[in-house]
Design a protein around this motif. Structure first.
Motif, PDB file in Angstrom:
ATOM      1  N   HIS A   1       1.020  -1.309   0.334  1.00 48.57           N
ATOM      2  CA  HIS A   1       0.127   0.598  -0.182  1.00 48.57           C
ATOM      3  C   HIS A   1       1.086   1.310  -0.324  1.00 48.57           C
ATOM      4  CE1 HIS A   1      -3.528   2.239   1.604  1.00 48.57           C
ATOM      5  NE2 HIS A   1      -3.661   2.592   0.677  1.00 48.57           N
ATOM      6  N   LEU A   2       1.931   1.501   1.186  1.00 45.59           N
ATOM      7  CA  LEU A   2       3.070   2.314   0.359  1.00 45.59           C
ATOM      8  C   LEU A   2       3.136   3.006  -0.533  1.00 45.59           C
ATOM      9  CD1 LEU A   2       3.941   3.969   2.487  1.00 45.59           C
ATOM     10  CD2 LEU A   2       6.287   2.919   2.961  1.00 45.59           C
ATOM     11  N   HIS A   3       4.216   1.685  -1.260  1.00 51.45           N
ATOM     12  CA  HIS A   3       4.485   1.531  -2.307  1.00 51.45           C
ATOM     13  C   HIS A   3       3.769   2.863  -3.126  1.00 51.45           C
ATOM     14  CE1 HIS A   3       8.851   0.184  -3.126  1.00 51.45           C
ATOM     15  NE2 HIS A   3       8.178  -0.572  -2.297  1.00 51.45           N
ATOM     16  N   PHE A   4       2.024   1.815  -3.373  1.00 50.33           N
ATOM     17  CA  PHE A   4       1.143   2.752  -4.634  1.00 50.33           C
ATOM     18  C   PHE A   4       0.775   4.170  -3.934  1.00 50.33           C
ATOM     19  CE2 PHE A   4      -3.487   3.612  -5.466  1.00 50.33           C
ATOM     20  CZ  PHE A   4      -3.572   3.618  -6.142  1.00 50.33           C
ATOM     21  N   ILE A   5       1.005   4.309  -2.700  1.00 50.88           N
ATOM     22  CA  ILE A   5       0.989   5.640  -2.607  1.00 50.88           C
ATOM     23  C   ILE A   5       2.010   6.580  -2.844  1.00 50.88           C
ATOM     24  CG2 ILE A   5       1.167   7.240  -0.139  1.00 50.88           C
ATOM     25  CD1 ILE A   5      -0.512   5.164   0.962  1.00 50.88           C
ATOM     26  N   VAL A   6       3.156   5.953  -2.544  1.00 46.87           N
ATOM     27  CA  VAL A   6       4.085   7.025  -3.182  1.00 46.87           C
ATOM     28  C   VAL A   6       4.996   6.878  -4.481  1.00 46.87           C
ATOM     29  CG1 VAL A   6       6.697   6.553  -3.974  1.00 46.87           C
ATOM     30  CG2 VAL A   6       5.894   6.271  -1.125  1.00 46.87           C
ATOM     31  N   PHE A   7       4.334   5.608  -5.156  1.00 50.90           N
ATOM     32  CA  PHE A   7       3.727   5.552  -6.765  1.00 50.90           C
ATOM     33  C   PHE A   7       2.591   6.759  -7.086  1.00 50.90           C
ATOM     34  CE2 PHE A   7       1.923   4.141 -11.093  1.00 50.90           C
ATOM     35  CZ  PHE A   7       2.995   3.922 -11.753  1.00 50.90           C
ATOM     36  N   ILE A   8       1.615   7.093  -6.749  1.00 53.15           N
ATOM     37  CA  ILE A   8       0.359   8.297  -7.139  1.00 53.15           C
ATOM     38  C   ILE A   8       0.990   9.237  -6.620  1.00 53.15           C
ATOM     39  CG2 ILE A   8      -1.237   9.494  -5.482  1.00 53.15           C
ATOM     40  CD1 ILE A   8      -3.009   6.491  -4.709  1.00 53.15           C
ATOM     41  N   TRP A   9       2.793  10.001  -5.316  1.00 53.63           N
ATOM     42  CA  TRP A   9       2.909  10.131  -5.403  1.00 53.63           C
ATOM     43  C   TRP A   9       4.290  11.555  -6.905  1.00 53.63           C
ATOM     44  CZ3 TRP A   9       4.768   9.901  -0.354  1.00 53.63           C
ATOM     45  CH2 TRP A   9       3.293  10.501   1.479  1.00 53.63           C
ATOM     46  N   GLY A  10       4.661   9.956  -7.473  1.00 58.00           N
ATOM     47  CA  GLY A  10       5.379  10.412  -8.223  1.00 58.00           C
ATOM     48  C   GLY A  10       4.411  10.776  -9.303  1.00 58.00           C
ATOM     49  N   PHE A  11       3.451  10.057  -9.481  1.00 55.33           N
ATOM     50  CA  PHE A  11       2.355  10.474 -10.563  1.00 55.33           C
ATOM     51  C   PHE A  11       1.560  12.000 -11.192  1.00 55.33           C
ATOM     52  CE2 PHE A  11      -2.186   9.986 -12.487  1.00 55.33           C
ATOM     53  CZ  PHE A  11      -1.559  10.027 -14.081  1.00 55.33           C
ATOM     54  N   THR A  12       1.744  12.480  -9.374  1.00 53.74           N
ATOM     55  CA  THR A  12       1.160  14.583  -9.481  1.00 53.74           C
ATOM     56  C   THR A  12       2.085  14.958 -10.388  1.00 53.74           C
ATOM     57  OG1 THR A  12       0.938  13.368  -6.617  1.00 53.74           O
ATOM     58  CG2 THR A  12       1.238  15.539  -7.788  1.00 53.74           C
ATOM     59  N   ALA A  13       3.604  14.994 -10.469  1.00 54.91           N
ATOM     60  CA  ALA A  13       4.492  15.234 -11.367  1.00 54.91           C
ATOM     61  C   ALA A  13       3.655  15.579 -13.007  1.00 54.91           C
ATOM     62  CB  ALA A  13       5.720  15.274 -11.588  1.00 54.91           C
TER      63      ALA A  13
ATOM     64  N   TYR B   1      -6.782  11.393  -1.105  1.00 59.55           N
ATOM     65  CA  TYR B   1      -6.733   9.690  -0.617  1.00 59.55           C
ATOM     66  C   TYR B   1      -5.380   9.759  -0.381  1.00 59.55           C
ATOM     67  CZ  TYR B   1      -5.341   5.207  -0.936  1.00 59.55           C
ATOM     68  OH  TYR B   1      -4.548   3.697  -1.071  1.00 59.55           O
ATOM     69  N   ALA B   2      -4.336   9.880  -0.300  1.00 58.54           N
ATOM     70  CA  ALA B   2      -2.515   9.767  -0.264  1.00 58.54           C
ATOM     71  C   ALA B   2      -1.750  10.180   1.050  1.00 58.54           C
ATOM     72  CB  ALA B   2      -1.794  10.286  -1.601  1.00 58.54           C
ATOM     73  N   PHE B   3      -3.035  11.703   1.462  1.00 64.79           N
ATOM     74  CA  PHE B   3      -2.492  12.194   2.370  1.00 64.79           C
ATOM     75  C   PHE B   3      -3.353  11.350   4.023  1.00 64.79           C
ATOM     76  CE2 PHE B   3      -0.751  15.501   5.274  1.00 64.79           C
ATOM     77  CZ  PHE B   3      -2.011  15.409   6.534  1.00 64.79           C
ATOM     78  N   ILE B   4      -4.526  10.744   3.439  1.00 64.67           N
ATOM     79  CA  ILE B   4      -5.000   9.744   5.309  1.00 64.67           C
ATOM     80  C   ILE B   4      -4.666   9.089   4.552  1.00 64.67           C
ATOM     81  CG2 ILE B   4      -7.312   9.064   5.833  1.00 64.67           C
ATOM     82  CD1 ILE B   4      -8.573  12.179   4.647  1.00 64.67           C
ATOM     83  N   ALA B   5      -4.214   8.017   3.802  1.00 58.69           N
ATOM     84  CA  ALA B   5      -3.683   6.822   3.763  1.00 58.69           C
ATOM     85  C   ALA B   5      -2.166   7.023   4.367  1.00 58.69           C
ATOM     86  CB  ALA B   5      -3.821   6.220   2.463  1.00 58.69           C
ATOM     87  N   SER B   6      -1.373   7.588   3.815  1.00 58.57           N
ATOM     88  CA  SER B   6       0.256   7.950   4.221  1.00 58.57           C
ATOM     89  C   SER B   6       0.064   7.672   5.507  1.00 58.57           C
ATOM     90  CB  SER B   6       1.019   8.569   3.518  1.00 58.57           C
ATOM     91  OG  SER B   6       0.097   9.613   4.672  1.00 58.57           O
ATOM     92  N   VAL B   7      -0.638   8.139   5.532  1.00 60.61           N
ATOM     93  CA  VAL B   7      -0.035   8.503   8.176  1.00 60.61           C
ATOM     94  C   VAL B   7      -0.901   7.059   8.212  1.00 60.61           C
ATOM     95  CG1 VAL B   7      -1.410   9.665   9.810  1.00 60.61           C
ATOM     96  CG2 VAL B   7      -0.766  11.161   8.119  1.00 60.61           C
ATOM     97  N   LYS B   8      -1.965   6.360   7.677  1.00 60.24           N
ATOM     98  CA  LYS B   8      -2.041   4.944   8.414  1.00 60.24           C
ATOM     99  C   LYS B   8      -1.369   3.850   8.001  1.00 60.24           C
ATOM    100  CE  LYS B   8      -6.402   2.429   7.745  1.00 60.24           C
ATOM    101  NZ  LYS B   8      -8.183   1.578   7.874  1.00 60.24           N
ATOM    102  N   VAL B   9      -1.050   3.564   6.799  1.00 61.36           N
ATOM    103  CA  VAL B   9       0.260   2.838   7.107  1.00 61.36           C
ATOM    104  C   VAL B   9       1.217   3.324   8.013  1.00 61.36           C
ATOM    105  CG1 VAL B   9       1.648   2.588   4.794  1.00 61.36           C
ATOM    106  CG2 VAL B   9      -0.802   3.063   4.355  1.00 61.36           C
ATOM    107  N   MET B  10       2.173   4.357   7.764  1.00 64.38           N
ATOM    108  CA  MET B  10       3.231   4.372   8.380  1.00 64.38           C
ATOM    109  C   MET B  10       2.845   3.734  10.370  1.00 64.38           C
ATOM    110  SD  MET B  10       4.322   8.081   7.715  1.00 64.38           S
ATOM    111  CE  MET B  10       4.626   8.608   5.882  1.00 64.38           C
ATOM    112  N   LYS B  11       1.725   3.523  10.364  1.00 65.44           N
ATOM    113  CA  LYS B  11       1.134   3.689  11.752  1.00 65.44           C
ATOM    114  C   LYS B  11       1.839   1.410  11.946  1.00 65.44           C
ATOM    115  CE  LYS B  11      -2.275   6.155  12.530  1.00 65.44           C
ATOM    116  NZ  LYS B  11      -3.702   6.857  13.194  1.00 65.44           N
ATOM    117  N   PHE B  12       1.677   1.060  10.653  1.00 61.34           N
ATOM    118  CA  PHE B  12       2.200  -0.594  11.053  1.00 61.34           C
ATOM    119  C   PHE B  12       3.677  -1.790  10.250  1.00 61.34           C
ATOM    120  CE2 PHE B  12      -2.613   0.141  10.954  1.00 61.34           C
ATOM    121  CZ  PHE B  12      -2.904  -0.865  11.394  1.00 61.34           C
ATOM    122  N   LEU B  13       4.212   0.293  10.176  1.00 62.60           N
ATOM    123  CA  LEU B  13       6.006  -0.143   8.650  1.00 62.60           C
ATOM    124  C   LEU B  13       7.051   0.369   9.827  1.00 62.60           C
ATOM    125  CD1 LEU B  13       4.697   0.165   5.329  1.00 62.60           C
ATOM    126  CD2 LEU B  13       4.958  -1.003   6.822  1.00 62.60           C
ATOM    127  N   SER B  14       7.243   0.444  10.053  1.00 60.97           N
ATOM    128  CA  SER B  14       9.142   1.470  11.079  1.00 60.97           C
ATOM    129  C   SER B  14       9.327   2.118   9.974  1.00 60.97           C
ATOM    130  CB  SER B  14      10.241   0.136  10.438  1.00 60.97           C
ATOM    131  OG  SER B  14      11.173  -0.293   8.349  1.00 60.97           O
TER     132      SER B  14
END
Length: 299
Positions: free
Chosen positions: A11-23, A229-242
């Motif tokens: 999910h985090l990779h998908f979010i980062v992929f989305i951030w790359g697509f922003t540009a 979506y990306a902002f809210i999802a990223s914060v949630k995902v970061m709670k489960f990963l190092s």
């Protein structure tokens, strides 16, 4: 448990992929950077407002648990910073291209490492000075080669600096308040700032009727998927990963973005081999910095 961690990692990779697509979206949308950011933030504010109503997340303005005036002002100030970050980010894309902008934006995490000891209790790390010299050398190398993109590079570096300032401001609040609440006030503040630009600066507002159907489609994706979506999802995902996993993955944003830009925009994104050498040096230094920092923190 392992499957949950894997799903959050993907999910985090998908979010980062989305951030790359922003540009890439910024390059495809036909309007200038300031009206582009105004529309992005405005649509995102409406979407987050609807989400908070749906989830019954309080806005914490009045009554028990209300935010202090100091905290609200802090959110508003952070909104000004993120608005200027996005304006310079999309401005850099318009002045150069996606590849140049993302190479400069990758400096954001390094600026954060340099600024944190100034604004927080964190101590400065000696090896970051060495990395800083290497990065400055790589930037100088790129500036010497890609002279036609100097304006875009400068805007990209300013955007990276503002990104670092924003992340330092937000890091504590994210632990104390819902991410949707923070983003609502910050985005609302950004809309207010950019509205003043239209009133007092020679910046032309883009009316809804002036936007093409393609612009509306791309702005909708930018505001909903890439912002709300990306902002809210990223914060949630970061709670489960190092922190280590998160740091390494987020540093892949320029890689994803440059790849997507070349795939979608084609020849407009083709750069000299020297540019890619400089960009790779910058990204590798930033990733190495994160690895060292995480390992030393564990010790």
């Amino acid at each position: 448990m392992r499957d949950d961690k894997l799903l959050n990692y993907l999910h985090l990779h998908f979010i980062v992929f989305i951030w790359g697509f922003t540009a890439v979206l910024g390059a495809l949308i036909s309007i200038d950077s300031i009206p582009l950011v105004w529309w992005r933030m405005s649509i995102a504010v409406v979407l987050i407002f609807i989400y908070m109503k749906w989830k019954k997340i309080p806005f914490q303005l009045f009554g028990k648990g209300a935010l202090s005036r100091k905290r609200i002002l802090a959110f508003l100030l952070a909104g000004v910073v993120i608005a200027l970050h996005w304006v310079t980010f999309f401005g850099a894309i318009k002045e150069s291209n996606v590849s140049v902008t993302l190479a400069m934006l990758s400096m954001g995490s390094f600026f954060t490492a340099l600024l944190e000891p100034i604004f927080t209790s964190k101590k400065f790390v000696w090896y970051e000075l060495i990395f800083g010299v290497i990065i400055i050398g790589a930037l100088y190398y790129i500036f010497q080669i890609e002279t036609e993109y100097v304006t875009g590079m400068i805007l990209g570096l300013i955007s990276a600096l503002l990104s670092a300032i924003f992340s330092i401001m937000n890091v504590k609040w994210a632990k104390e308040n819902p991410p949707s609440l923070i983003s609502f006030y910050e985005l609302l503040s950004g809309v207010a700032l950019l509205s003043l630009f239209f009133l007092f600066l020679p910046v032309e507002f883009v009316m809804p009727s002036q936007l093409s159907s393609m612009d509306w489609l791309l702005l909708g994706i930018l505001a909903s998927v890439c912002t709300a979506y990306a902002f809210i999802a990223s914060v949630k995902v970061m709670k489960f990963l190092s922190a280590y996993t998160v740091m390494l993955t987020i540093n892949l944003e320029p890689v994803y973005g440059i790849f997507l830009a070349y795939l979608i925009l084609g020849d407009a994104e083709e750069m000299t081999p020297e540019f890619y050498i400089g960009a790779v040096v910058i990204v590798l230094v930033i990733i190495t910095n994160g690895i060292l920092k995480t390992r030393l923190a564990k010790k």
